[in-house]
Write an enzyme that holds these catalytic residues in place. Structure first.
Site, PDB file in Angstrom:
ATOM      1  N   ARG A 166       0.844  -1.219   0.000  1.00  0.00           N
ATOM      2  CA  ARG A 166       0.000   0.000   0.000  1.00  0.00           C
ATOM      3  C   ARG A 166       0.868   1.254   0.000  1.00  0.00           C
ATOM      4  O   ARG A 166       0.564   2.229   0.692  1.00  0.00           O
ATOM      5  CB  ARG A 166      -0.935   0.040   1.206  1.00  0.00           C
ATOM      6  CG  ARG A 166      -1.878  -1.112   1.342  1.00  0.00           C
ATOM      7  CD  ARG A 166      -2.920  -1.138   0.214  1.00  0.00           C
ATOM      8  NE  ARG A 166      -3.902  -2.153   0.524  1.00  0.00           N
ATOM      9  CZ  ARG A 166      -3.787  -3.430   0.201  1.00  0.00           C
ATOM     10  NH1 ARG A 166      -2.738  -3.848  -0.480  1.00  0.00           N
ATOM     11  NH2 ARG A 166      -4.722  -4.286   0.525  1.00  0.00           N
ATOM     12  N   SER A 240     -10.550   0.433   3.771  1.00  0.00           N
ATOM     13  CA  SER A 240      -9.752   0.160   4.983  1.00  0.00           C
ATOM     14  C   SER A 240      -9.066   1.446   5.427  1.00  0.00           C
ATOM     15  O   SER A 240      -8.361   2.069   4.638  1.00  0.00           O
ATOM     16  CB  SER A 240      -8.668  -0.865   4.691  1.00  0.00           C
ATOM     17  OG  SER A 240      -9.259  -2.050   4.249  1.00  0.00           O
ATOM     18  N   GLU A 336      -4.220   4.320   6.073  1.00  0.00           N
ATOM     19  CA  GLU A 336      -4.011   4.027   4.656  1.00  0.00           C
ATOM     20  C   GLU A 336      -4.355   5.252   3.789  1.00  0.00           C
ATOM     21  O   GLU A 336      -3.607   5.574   2.873  1.00  0.00           O
ATOM     22  CB  GLU A 336      -4.883   2.829   4.285  1.00  0.00           C
ATOM     23  CG  GLU A 336      -4.457   2.150   3.016  1.00  0.00           C
ATOM     24  CD  GLU A 336      -5.329   0.951   2.689  1.00  0.00           C
ATOM     25  OE1 GLU A 336      -5.177  -0.106   3.326  1.00  0.00           O
ATOM     26  OE2 GLU A 336      -6.171   1.078   1.778  1.00  0.00           O
TER      27      GLU A 336
HETATM   28  C1  LIG Z   1     -15.235   0.958  -0.308  1.00  0.00           C
HETATM   29  C2  LIG Z   1     -13.750   1.113  -0.593  1.00  0.00           C
HETATM   30  C3  LIG Z   1     -12.963  -0.014  -0.765  1.00  0.00           C
HETATM   31  C4  LIG Z   1     -11.590   0.110  -1.038  1.00  0.00           C
HETATM   32  N1  LIG Z   1     -10.855  -1.019  -1.197  1.00  0.00           N
HETATM   33  C5  LIG Z   1      -9.523  -0.942  -1.471  1.00  0.00           C
HETATM   34  C6  LIG Z   1      -8.745  -2.130  -1.665  1.00  0.00           C
HETATM   35  O1  LIG Z   1      -9.236  -3.242  -1.621  1.00  0.00           O
HETATM   36  N2  LIG Z   1      -7.424  -1.994  -1.905  1.00  0.00           N
HETATM   37  C7  LIG Z   1      -6.828  -0.761  -1.996  1.00  0.00           C
HETATM   38  O2  LIG Z   1      -5.628  -0.720  -2.252  1.00  0.00           O
HETATM   39  N3  LIG Z   1      -7.542   0.363  -1.824  1.00  0.00           N
HETATM   40  C8  LIG Z   1      -8.871   0.320  -1.564  1.00  0.00           C
HETATM   41  N4  LIG Z   1      -9.598   1.468  -1.362  1.00  0.00           N
HETATM   42  C9  LIG Z   1      -8.934   2.767  -1.407  1.00  0.00           C
HETATM   43  C10 LIG Z   1      -9.024   3.493  -2.770  1.00  0.00           C
HETATM   44  O3  LIG Z   1     -10.115   3.068  -3.496  1.00  0.00           O
HETATM   45  C11 LIG Z   1      -7.765   3.315  -3.616  1.00  0.00           C
HETATM   46  O4  LIG Z   1      -6.630   3.744  -2.910  1.00  0.00           O
HETATM   47  C12 LIG Z   1      -7.851   4.091  -4.939  1.00  0.00           C
HETATM   48  O5  LIG Z   1      -6.722   3.811  -5.739  1.00  0.00           O
HETATM   49  C13 LIG Z   1      -7.937   5.600  -4.735  1.00  0.00           C
HETATM   50  O6  LIG Z   1      -8.258   6.170  -5.982  1.00  0.00           O
HETATM   51  P1  LIG Z   1      -8.852   7.632  -6.093  1.00  0.00           P
HETATM   52  O7  LIG Z   1      -8.848   7.986  -7.547  1.00  0.00           O
HETATM   53  O8  LIG Z   1     -10.151   7.722  -5.414  1.00  0.00           O
HETATM   54  O9  LIG Z   1      -7.726   8.470  -5.343  1.00  0.00           O
HETATM   55  P2  LIG Z   1      -7.895   9.757  -4.436  1.00  0.00           P
HETATM   56  O10 LIG Z   1      -8.548   9.400  -3.162  1.00  0.00           O
HETATM   57  O11 LIG Z   1      -8.488  10.855  -5.234  1.00  0.00           O
HETATM   58  O12 LIG Z   1      -6.367  10.107  -4.146  1.00  0.00           O
HETATM   59  C14 LIG Z   1      -5.596   9.298  -3.288  1.00  0.00           C
HETATM   60  C15 LIG Z   1      -4.157   9.836  -3.278  1.00  0.00           C
HETATM   61  O13 LIG Z   1      -3.608   9.705  -4.581  1.00  0.00           O
HETATM   62  C16 LIG Z   1      -3.258  10.980  -5.117  1.00  0.00           C
HETATM   63  N5  LIG Z   1      -3.638  10.955  -6.544  1.00  0.00           N
HETATM   64  C17 LIG Z   1      -4.863  10.690  -7.071  1.00  0.00           C
HETATM   65  N6  LIG Z   1      -4.795  10.713  -8.409  1.00  0.00           N
HETATM   66  C18 LIG Z   1      -3.512  11.004  -8.734  1.00  0.00           C
HETATM   67  C19 LIG Z   1      -2.817  11.186  -9.976  1.00  0.00           C
HETATM   68  N7  LIG Z   1      -3.420  11.046 -11.158  1.00  0.00           N
HETATM   69  N8  LIG Z   1      -1.491  11.510  -9.906  1.00  0.00           N
HETATM   70  C20 LIG Z   1      -0.842  11.646  -8.724  1.00  0.00           C
HETATM   71  N9  LIG Z   1      -1.447  11.488  -7.528  1.00  0.00           N
HETATM   72  C21 LIG Z   1      -2.774  11.165  -7.541  1.00  0.00           C
HETATM   73  C22 LIG Z   1      -4.049  11.987  -4.319  1.00  0.00           C
HETATM   74  O14 LIG Z   1      -3.410  13.248  -4.312  1.00  0.00           O
HETATM   75  C23 LIG Z   1      -4.067  11.327  -2.956  1.00  0.00           C
HETATM   76  O15 LIG Z   1      -2.848  11.573  -2.323  1.00  0.00           O
HETATM   77  C24 LIG Z   1     -10.988   1.385  -1.116  1.00  0.00           C
HETATM   78  C25 LIG Z   1     -11.799   2.524  -0.933  1.00  0.00           C
HETATM   79  C26 LIG Z   1     -13.153   2.397  -0.670  1.00  0.00           C
HETATM   80  C27 LIG Z   1     -13.999   3.633  -0.517  1.00  0.00           C
END
Ligand SMILES: Cc1cc2nc3c(=O)[nH]c(=O)nc-3n(C[C@H](O)[C@H](O)[C@H](O)COP(=O)(O)OP(=O)(O)OC[C@H]3O[C@@H](n4cnc5c(N)ncnc54)[C@H](O)[C@@H]3O)c2cc1C
Length: 340
Positions: A166, A240, A336
């Site tokens: 992670r 998580s 996380e």
């Molecule tokens: C119900 C649920 C279940 C989940 N299950 C998992 C799981 O099983 N495994 C897991 O690993 N994660 C899980 N997650 C967490 C999350 O979905 C992941 O980490 C996902 O990759 C985040 O994507 P996002 O586009 O929403 O990122 P954001 O929340 O928008 O951003 C997260 C971070 O990444 C940065 N970021 C976003 N986009 C970019 C970009 N293009 N370039 C540079 N930096 C960027 C942001 O600045 C921030 O620091 C879960 C979340 C939820 C709500």
């Protein structure tokens, strides 16, 4: 100047916790050219930046006094074969789960264990998303990013991303320095299922699947996740909230002597990954409510917004969990999501 640059912009719909916060400036970008235009805008010079994907791994604890950049780079492109993999480039703004489905439909399996993870493809490398025995790093070839300092586009191989559990360089040395524009996935030409993870193996067995194809793995993962995790469209959450802590063999032995039912998974080098959910349940916090923030009844790892919670309330609950677990087990849980 970009037409969609807004001042004092609400971020509630851009974070899956659904907390209220404002950005001083907000903009959607679809390309490196858009970023070059932003870089040339004197009003934005020197401001802190917050890159936004789907906001599903983010806790906003206050207004953001800077520029929030919502990444909407589109596109999916087959690049062809490279060694034992098919390379497919996806725009950072594409949704992750839709991409997993699309790859299956295109006959390019390999991502199915990561089905139903919310968020964008561009954020997937940031925390090296992982689930059910697979991590992005195992399906990653390279990425293309905008470097804010040099105002140039750079290509980064896996070795430059420092992927860990992670974790990646984008959470440390490169935090806030680069915006990921696209990710090139490496999908195995000779696919075989990753089915060793206990929950997944059990689900497949219960479904009577002996030799699963990629669709069967996908369906099983989706079914487990729908049962276990709250849908952010219904209950605000970021999945998580804590990583599973990794302890030394000695620490694990001392803990197991005191708590025989402690859940742990052996890692390379004799270390042991503890189930953070078990630790939280053991200190009696599963299902807890503090004001408008809470811990999900069905999964102690998930903090939820029970309606109208502020980011600060959710953070206070997270700190309480960390303190109680540290006091009981001598283990500090690490969040996380990215906390802003
Ligand atoms: C119900 C649920 C279940 C989940 N299950 C998992 C799981 O099983 N495994 C897991 O690993 N994660 C899980 N997650 C967490 C999350 O979905 C992941 O980490 C996902 O990759 C985040 O994507 P996002 O586009 O929403 O990122 P954001 O929340 O928008 O951003 C997260 C971070 O990444 C940065 N970021 C976003 N986009 C970019 C970009 N293009 N370039 C540079 N930096 C960027 C942001 O600045 C921030 O620091 C879960 C979340 C939820 C709500």
């Amino acid at each position: 100047m970009l037409a969609n640059l807004h001042e004092q912009y609400p971020l509630r719909e851009f974070n899956t916790f659904g907390v209220e916060a404002q950005a001083r400036w907000f903009c959607r970008v679809r390309s490196a050219e858009d970023l070059a235009v932003l870089a040339a805008d004197p009003r934005l010079a020197g401001l802190p930046r917050l890159v936004l994907g789907g906001g599903s791994n983010l806790l906003l604890t206050r207004d953001f006094d800077g520029l929030a950049i919502k990444v909407e780079v589109p596109g999916v492109r087959e690049l062809g074969e490279a060694g034992d993999a098919w390379h497919v480039e996806v725009g950072a703004g594409e949704q992750w789960h839709a991409t997993v489905e699309r790859m299956l439909a295109m006959g390019r399996p390999g991502l199915e264990n990561l089905a139903l993870i919310p968020g964008s493809c561009g954020a997937a490398p940031v925390q090296n998303i992982g689930a059910y025995g697979l991590e992005l790093a195992q399906r990653f070839a390279s990425l293309v990013a905008w470097d804010f300092a040099s105002q140039r586009v750079v290509r980064m191989p896996a070795s430059a991303c420092a992927f860990g559990y992670r974790d990646s360089a984008f959470k440390h040395a490169l935090a806030g320095c680069r915006l990921i524009l696209s990710v090139t996935l490496a999908l195995p030409k000779r696919w075989c299922p990753v089915e060793g993870y206990a929950d997944l193996a059990r689900e497949l067995q219960e479904r009577g699947v002996v030799r699963p194809d990629a669709r069967a793995v996908f369906d099983a993962v989706v079914a487990i996740r729908r049962r276990k995790l709250p849908d952010p469209a219904v209950v605000g959450n970021a999945g998580s909230f804590f990583k599973n802590p990794i302890v030394s063999r000695e620490e694990h032995q001392a803990l197991i002597a005191r708590y025989p039912s402690l859940v742990g998974y052996p890692q390379a080098g004799g270390r042991v990954k503890l189930a953070a959910g078990w630790l939280i349940e053991a200190v009696g916090m599963k299902g807890a409510t503090r004001g408008r923030a809470g811990i999900y009844e069905r999964q102690a790892l998930v903090l939820v917004n029970r309606g109208g919670a502020t980011g600060a309330e959710i953070l206070a609950l997270a700190r309480e969990v960390q303190d109680k677990v540290a006091e009981a087990f001598g283990v500090r849980l690490e969040p996380e999501p990215v906390i802003v």
